[in-house]
Design an enzyme around this catalytic site. Structure first.
Site, PDB file in Angstrom:
ATOM      1  NE  ARG A  88       0.128   5.678  -6.659  1.00 48.92           N
ATOM      2  CZ  ARG A  88       1.415   5.678  -6.974  1.00 48.92           C
ATOM      3  NH1 ARG A  88       1.996   6.809  -7.358  1.00 48.92           N
ATOM      4  NH2 ARG A  88       2.128   4.570  -6.928  1.00 48.92           N
ATOM      5  CG  LEU A 119      -2.153  -0.853   1.226  1.00 49.55           C
ATOM      6  CD1 LEU A 119      -2.841  -0.789   2.589  1.00 49.55           C
ATOM      7  CD2 LEU A 119      -3.124  -0.461   0.124  1.00 49.55           C
ATOM      8  CG  ASP A 120       0.765   4.104  -3.185  1.00 54.15           C
ATOM      9  OD1 ASP A 120       1.705   3.360  -3.517  1.00 54.15           O
ATOM     10  OD2 ASP A 120      -0.088   4.536  -3.990  1.00 54.15           O
ATOM     11  N   PRO A 121       2.338   4.894   0.951  1.00 53.15           N
ATOM     12  CG  PRO A 121       4.497   5.777   1.159  1.00 53.15           C
ATOM     13  CD  PRO A 121       3.540   5.187   0.151  1.00 53.15           C
TER      14      PRO A 121
END
Length: 303
Positions: free
Chosen positions: A181, A46-48
């Site tokens: 995204r 998961l992205d930050p």
């Protein structure tokens, strides 16, 4: 003389509700430290800035990671219309804007093109390797490069809420390797208004849901105590989508040595199917069913 691996020989899954502002790797490191585990990994980054379900495997459960990463997972995310960013989310710099805003009907119509087997170009700020270098490192250095489109299966992509003219909440169920995204970026392009992700939350992955998730605060408060082990889920939970078979006593030693052995097949099991061998409900081996035998690809130590 070989040195033993430090930490406890403990196995299972910890399902974390990841907060924003921390990397997936940092979560795994904290979980490993809290459990004093020998080995740890996770099933899908998961992205930050993203939140939600992060499945962390300890010990022998790391051998079942592929069965979680390859399975379907679902995300709820908010798209901001009218701007594209360098990172395709709210953390990046705005690189283009538009005054156009799509109608609900236009959004629903455009979403149809993102369902099924599609080709997707990952974001420039991603962990994709380009000639041995991470794309995000090249992007930070200002280098120009291209990322090839990759196949992605999207089971569903729905408009669940329209907050205002600038924002829409979507829910996507997809297979391995999906970049939310990129969906927001490409949807904005298809609608002629630009777009990027404002918020992103993974709501389930394979058989794991947020209902069974724990917070990092819970983990930190119980770190290095016996009570922490109560947060651990069995490694077999990750095998819920695979058929389970049993075997005679004579097969146990062969499986433990990584050799094919006789099994009692489950109803509907066909030649070439993947399955796992259960010994009193615990996984001993995972492999391919070939006639009356299972050929193990992974052996679970300790059963």
């Amino acid at each position: 003389m070989a040195r033993g691996r430090k930490g406890r020989n403990i196995s299972g899954w910890v399902i974390v509700d990841k907060p924003a502002g921390i990397t997936s790797t940092a979560v795994v490191n904290k979980i490993r430290w809290a459990f004093d585990a020998q080995k740890a990994g996770h099933a899908g980054t998961l992205d930050p800035d993203a939140t939600g379900l992060l499945a962390v495997a300890l010990g022998e459960a790391t051998k079942t990671i592929p069965y979680v990463t390859d399975a379907l997972k679902a995300y709820e995310f908010t798209v901001t219309f009218g701007a594209s960013t360098s990172t395709d989310d709210a953390s990046g710099e705005v690189v283009a804007t538009s005054d156009a805003r799509p109608t609900d009907a236009a959004i629903k119509e455009a979403l149809n093109a993102f369902v099924g087997d599609i080709m997707q170009v990952p974001p420039a700020f991603s962990a994709i390797k380009i000639d041995g270098e991470r794309a995000y490192d090249l992007a930070r250095e200002g280098q120009e490069f291209e990322i090839a489109a990759r196949p992605l299966f999207v089971e569903s992509l729905l408009l669940v809420d329209r907050l205002d003219a600038d924002h829409a909440v979507l829910e996507m169920t997809c297979g391995k390797g999906g970049y939310v995204r990129s969906i927001a970026r490409d949807l904005g392009a298809a609608l002629g208004c630009y777009g990027h992700v404002l918020k992103l939350r993974r709501i389930w992955s394979s058989s794991f849901t947020l209902k069974g998730a724990v917070t990092m605060e819970q983990v930190e408060s119980l770190a290095r105590t016996p009570a922490l082990d109560d947060l651990l889920q069995p490694l077999e939970v990750a095998l819920a989508d695979l058929p389970m078979v049993t075997c005679p006593e004579a097969s146990l030693t062969r499986f433990r040595n990584g050799n094919p052995a006789l099994v009692f097949p489950a109803p509907g099991l066909e030649f070439g199917d993947e399955a796992w061998v259960s010994v009193d409900g615990r996984a001993l081996a995972i492999g391919q069913y070939r006639g009356s035998e299972l050929h193990p690809a992974r052996v679970i130590v300790g059963v």
